[in-house]
Motif scaffolding. Structure first.
Motif, mmCIF file in Angstrom:
data_model
loop_
_atom_site.group_PDB
_atom_site.id
_atom_site.type_symbol
_atom_site.label_atom_id
_atom_site.label_comp_id
_atom_site.label_asym_id
_atom_site.label_seq_id
_atom_site.Cartn_x
_atom_site.Cartn_y
_atom_site.Cartn_z
ATOM 1 N N VAL A 1 8.690 -0.922 13.429
ATOM 2 C CA VAL A 1 9.833 -0.986 14.499
ATOM 3 C C VAL A 1 9.116 -0.338 15.662
ATOM 4 O O VAL A 1 9.477 -0.609 16.913
ATOM 5 N N ALA A 2 8.475 0.975 15.515
ATOM 6 C CA ALA A 2 7.877 1.450 16.623
ATOM 7 C C ALA A 2 6.996 0.915 17.262
ATOM 8 O O ALA A 2 6.785 0.777 18.345
ATOM 9 N N ALA A 3 6.008 0.098 16.529
ATOM 10 C CA ALA A 3 4.905 -0.687 17.025
ATOM 11 C C ALA A 3 5.508 -1.893 17.685
ATOM 12 O O ALA A 3 4.975 -2.164 18.952
ATOM 13 N N ALA A 4 6.518 -2.527 17.209
ATOM 14 C CA ALA A 4 7.077 -3.705 17.975
ATOM 15 C C ALA A 4 7.740 -3.469 19.158
ATOM 16 O O ALA A 4 7.653 -3.920 20.381
ATOM 17 N N LEU A 5 8.609 -2.358 19.167
ATOM 18 C CA LEU A 5 9.157 -1.667 20.527
ATOM 19 C C LEU A 5 8.054 -1.329 21.429
ATOM 20 O O LEU A 5 8.404 -1.708 22.646
ATOM 21 N N LEU B 1 0.835 -1.184 -0.136
ATOM 22 C CA LEU B 1 0.089 0.011 0.046
ATOM 23 C C LEU B 1 0.813 1.128 -0.074
ATOM 24 O O LEU B 1 0.549 2.277 -0.593
ATOM 25 N N MET B 2 1.937 1.043 0.976
ATOM 26 C CA MET B 2 2.912 2.507 0.847
ATOM 27 C C MET B 2 3.497 2.575 -0.305
ATOM 28 O O MET B 2 3.767 3.787 -0.838
ATOM 29 N N ARG B 3 3.983 1.428 -1.030
ATOM 30 C CA ARG B 3 4.743 1.743 -2.301
ATOM 31 C C ARG B 3 3.694 2.286 -3.325
ATOM 32 O O ARG B 3 4.180 3.008 -4.274
ATOM 33 N N ALA B 4 2.357 1.720 -3.276
ATOM 34 C CA ALA B 4 1.683 2.306 -4.242
ATOM 35 C C ALA B 4 1.321 3.816 -4.101
ATOM 36 O O ALA B 4 1.362 4.653 -5.011
ATOM 37 N N ALA B 5 1.362 4.136 -2.829
ATOM 38 C CA ALA B 5 1.067 5.594 -2.523
ATOM 39 C C ALA B 5 2.447 6.564 -2.672
ATOM 40 O O ALA B 5 2.466 7.682 -3.196
ATOM 41 N N PHE B 6 3.586 6.033 -1.990
ATOM 42 C CA PHE B 6 4.871 6.674 -2.165
ATOM 43 C C PHE B 6 6.013 6.151 -3.140
ATOM 44 O O PHE B 6 7.054 6.910 -2.890
ATOM 45 N N GLY B 7 5.936 4.969 -3.399
ATOM 46 C CA GLY B 7 7.236 4.492 -4.190
ATOM 47 C C GLY B 7 8.013 3.665 -3.105
ATOM 48 O O GLY B 7 7.413 3.708 -2.142
ATOM 49 N N ALA B 8 9.171 3.581 -3.631
ATOM 50 C CA ALA B 8 10.287 2.796 -2.459
ATOM 51 C C ALA B 8 10.213 3.315 -1.261
ATOM 52 O O ALA B 8 10.197 2.865 -0.251
ATOM 53 N N PRO B 9 10.192 4.896 -1.101
ATOM 54 C CA PRO B 9 10.404 5.331 0.179
ATOM 55 C C PRO B 9 9.358 4.819 1.076
ATOM 56 O O PRO B 9 9.462 4.870 2.424
ATOM 57 N N GLY B 10 8.159 4.694 0.445
ATOM 58 C CA GLY B 10 6.881 4.229 1.484
ATOM 59 C C GLY B 10 7.097 3.079 1.926
ATOM 60 O O GLY B 10 6.807 2.696 3.499
ATOM 61 N N ALA B 11 8.141 1.893 1.514
ATOM 62 C CA ALA B 11 8.219 0.906 2.180
ATOM 63 C C ALA B 11 9.338 0.932 3.279
ATOM 64 O O ALA B 11 9.221 0.493 4.524
ATOM 65 N N LYS B 12 10.256 1.851 3.135
ATOM 66 C CA LYS B 12 11.107 2.482 4.313
ATOM 67 C C LYS B 12 10.298 3.037 5.471
ATOM 68 O O LYS B 12 10.390 2.834 6.506
ATOM 69 N N LEU B 13 9.347 3.815 5.060
ATOM 70 C CA LEU B 13 8.351 4.496 5.917
ATOM 71 C C LEU B 13 7.644 3.341 7.006
ATOM 72 O O LEU B 13 7.511 3.549 8.171
#
Length: 448
Positions: free
Chosen positions: A289-293, A271-283
């Motif tokens: 990471v925040a949710a798991a912590l 979904l994020m890749r469709a919205a923002f491209g590759a940077p969406g996957a990083k986001l």
């Protein structure tokens, strides 16, 4: 030090803290994985959203039961205390043992592996052992932070929970407003259709994603204005969680379509890749990471309270029952819990299937005792009718019966899912029986 026999401890937690800790435990990485599985087992978008709505409803039913238990019996050890009063020391001991070596420590390790997997996507270290290294660092670091004091733990929890919710809102906004219509159509066209195979199986994944809200019971001895703040905290957190889950799944459906969801292995990243491209996957990796912590920290915070009660009541584990008045924490219980969780991280690293191994290890034992908590409500109403109950479950006994039935269904489902993998967790649980027999024999010798 404070007297460890005291049921009520320093009342330092507010409704906001109860909500932050509950949301932190429940909203973890599973919300980024299970929607695809739910979509694959429902035949339409409305059926998928209905499953998430029902999951929220079942959780609210359970929360109503726990609202009565926590306000009638405020105690730092939560379910342990209910089992002790309803069934006796033997079941309370087995539950505390299970929390120490299976349920809570396995959950801590599981969540730490989620953190490790996604942190590795951003900053890999140590070749193939990078997730395990990150998992071990998370367990050790968060355990030490909580051992320094309740204020450090709860302030970190608030920050991590806020970060998680903000990230989910970004995901919702991306799916509802930023994904081009053509991208959503392309995703749906290129994916397999939803199988519509089993609505019951979809509910299994939904209820697993809602799991963990009962951890608020372990805060009951430390909540100010308990009847008001605990009930509001439980119901408010579940309302927030259910609302976020529905919006996230609506965003998935709008951005990818049901078929796109069902055919995706990383639905949030797609979904994020469709919205923002590759940077969406990083986001999205940063979000997970925040949710798991957040979930790991909240699980560490609440888990040591049961081990503290185990040490208070059973001489064999006396060192766990020491409450540090300076830090307002069960410091020894926190450190032992962290050591066991680190051992399970080692097991996960050895199997090379950290997350899956911990799911198999913990799920059947968890649902067994969760159902027994519902049964304790019936027993306590019968044997202690004079106890003051500031909150009483509405529509009794229908509501707690529904809760117990849901737990039995999840127990069956988790055993069917884990298969042979469940045997290790059950075996470790049963290893507590010789310890219980040893404790009973020593008590009989002392009294003779």
């Amino acid at each position: 030090m404070n007297d460890p026999s005291q049921a009520r401890l320093a009342s330092s937690l507010s409704t906001v803290d109860v909500v932050a800790l509950t949301v932190g435990v429940v909203i973890g990485a599973s919300v980024f994985e299970t929607p695809a599985l739910v979509a694959g087992n429902t035949g339409s978008g409305w059926a998928a959203l209905l499953a998430w709505t029902l999951g929220g409803g079942v959780s609210v039913v359970g929360a109503l039961c726990y609202a009565e238990l926590t306000t009638a019996y405020p105690h730092a050890s939560g379910d342990y205390f209910y089992f002790q009063r309803a069934f006796g020391d033997w079941l309370a001991f087995l539950f505390a043992w299970a929390r120490l070596v299976v349920i809570q420590t396995g959950s801590i390790a599981l969540l730490a592996f989620v953190f490790g997997d996604y942190a590795t996507e951003l900053w890999p270290i140590g070749a193939q052992y990078s997730p395990s290294i990150y998992a071990a660092l998370a367990v050790a670091g968060l355990t030490l932070l909580n051992a320094l004091g309740v204020r450090q733990g709860k302030h970190l929890q608030r920050g991590l929970t806020v970060a998680t919710i903000v990230g989910l809102l970004v995901l919702i906004g991306a799916g509802l407003f930023l994904v081009p219509e053509s991208a959503g159509q392309a995703a749906a066209t290129g994916a397999s259709e939803g199988r519509g195979g089993s609505f019951g199986m979809a509910m299994v994944f939904v209820l697993l994603t809602y799991g963990g809200w009962n951890e608020a019971a372990y805060l009951s001895a430390e909540v100010r204005d308990l009847p008001r703040n605990m009930t509001r905290g439980l119901l408010g957190s579940l309302g927030l969680i259910a609302g976020l889950y529905l919006l996230v799944n609506w965003a998935y459906l709008q951005g990818l379509g049901l078929a796109g969801m069902a055919g995706s292995e990383v639905v949030a990243a797609d979904l994020m890749r469709a919205a923002f491209g590759a940077p969406g996957a990083k986001l999205i990796s940063l979000l997970v990471v925040a949710a798991a912590l957040s979930s790991t920290n909240a699980t560490i915070f609440t888990g040591a309270r049961t081990s503290f009660a185990l040490g208070r009541d059973f001489r064999l584990f006396e060192f766990l029952g020491r409450w540090d008045a300076d830090t307002e924490t069960p410091a020894n219980a926190l450190l032992v819990q962290g050591a066991v969780a680190l051992g399970l991280v080692g097991v996960g690293a050895w199997t090379r299937q950290g997350f899956e191994a911990m799911v198999d290890y913990t799920a059947p034992v968890f649902w067994l005792f969760f159902g027994l908590a519902g049964a304790a409500l019936f027993v306590l109403r019968r044997i202690e009718p004079e106890t003051d109950r500031p909150f009483r479950v509405p529509l009794y006994p229908a509501v707690p019966l529904l809760f117990c039935a849901a737990c039995l269904y999840m127990l069956w489902s988790s055993v069917a899912y884990a298969g042979a993998g469940a045997l290790l967790g059950v075996g470790v649980l049963l290893a507590g029986i010789p310890l219980l027999a040893l404790r009973t024999a020593r008590s009989q010798e002392a009294s003779s």
